[in-house]
Design an enzyme around this catalytic site. Structure first.
Site, PDB file in Angstrom:
ATOM      1  CB  CYS A 280      -0.988   0.082   1.193  1.00 35.36           C
ATOM      2  SG  CYS A 280      -2.345  -0.838   0.964  1.00 35.36           S
ATOM      3  CB  VAL A 281       2.811   2.902   2.437  1.00 34.98           C
ATOM      4  CG1 VAL A 281       3.695   4.260   2.449  1.00 34.98           C
ATOM      5  CG2 VAL A 281       1.629   3.031   2.807  1.00 34.98           C
TER       6      VAL A 281
END
Lengths: 171, 104
Positions: B103-104
């Site tokens: 996600c990051v």
């Protein structure tokens, strides 16, 4: 260089630079560690998809951009049934500290940055940070008290005006 | 999985066009893939692409933007300039790797 084969190459559609135009506004109103991350993660993801992103920090969300508190957000078990622990435990001395460091560790294990560094990444990706005028006045804070990359302290009407046509998230 | 021909080479891709077999990739194909999305590769692009390839070999996963910046040492701002709008996906595509999962 490209093939002149009968069937054309399959090329992913990354959208044209001009056509994207998608805009996302995220209102961050919470100052606890667990509630800071959803907005940051979604902002970061939207920027990576080529969206224009504006974050508006208001009320307790101000803790995310206040230089004094932004690196020290906390997580508490109290009132949070999703920890599936007896609520009484959360009130014992030291429990909030323990829960906070545990959550911080799980977040760091995923290589997700702490709040100040996350904001830095969001700004580097082209995101915009705005502080709420009323929250600043209530807490007697000025721009000097806030994270350097906060562009300005603006009122609610200015934020609404600036995010015309945007999709909006309230967190 | 569709098979497509690019640069005179048969490649296996998914429905979006990302290579499904990273071993079919070489630098000449990388240049051709970049052309498909309107990017002319410079040495700076290659730094990023080579990091992606190496990291994928080491870890078995396509690095996220953050990883390219923290581990690969290329600032996020630069990545947005080199691969505008959607740097993570564009870098993965040109490098013949799947889209990043993180996600990051």
């Amino acid at each position: 260089m490209t093939s002149t084969d009968a069937s054309p190459a399959i090329v992913p559609s990354f959208g044209s630079e001009a056509a994207s135009g998608r805009k996302l506004a995220i209102i961050c109103s919470k100052g606890s560690l667990d509630m800071a991350y959803p907005g940051l993660i979604l902002a970061n993801a939207a920027l990576g998809e080529g969206c224009e992103v504006h974050l508006f920090f208001t009320f307790w969300g101000f803790d995310m951009i206040n230089k004094k508190t932004m690196g020290d957000l906390k997580f508490t078990m109290l009132g949070n049934t999703a920890t599936h622990m007896p609520q009484g435990l959360g009130g014992l001395p030291g429990m909030t500290g323990m829960a906070t460091s545990k959550l911080k560790k799980s977040i760091a294990d995923l290589d997700v940055p702490e709040v100040p560094e996350f904001l830095e990444q969001i700004v580097a990706s082209g995101g915009h940070l705005w502080a709420c005028r009323m929250s600043a006045d209530m807490n007697q804070l000025t721009k000097e008290d806030l994270y350097d990359d906060v562009e300005d302290i603006i009122n609610a009407a200015q934020f609404i005006e600036m995010t015309e046509g945007a999709q909006l998230l309230f967190i | 999985m569709p098979v497509t021909t690019l640069n005179g080479q048969e490649i296996h891709v998914n429905e979006e066009g990302f290579l499904t077999d990273p071993s079919e990739w070489d630098e000449a194909l990388g240049t051709a893939l970049a052309e498909q999305i309107g990017i002319a590769l410079t040495e700076e692009h290659w730094n990023a692409i080579r990091f992606l390839r190496k990291d994928f070999d080491d870890v078995g996963e396509t690095p996220t933007l953050r990883r390219v910046s923290t581990v690969g040492g290329i600032p996020i701002k630069t990545l947005f300039v080199l691969f505008p709008q959607k740097p993570a996906k564009k870098m993965a595509y040109v490098s013949g790797l799947p889209k990043p999962h993180g996600c990051v």
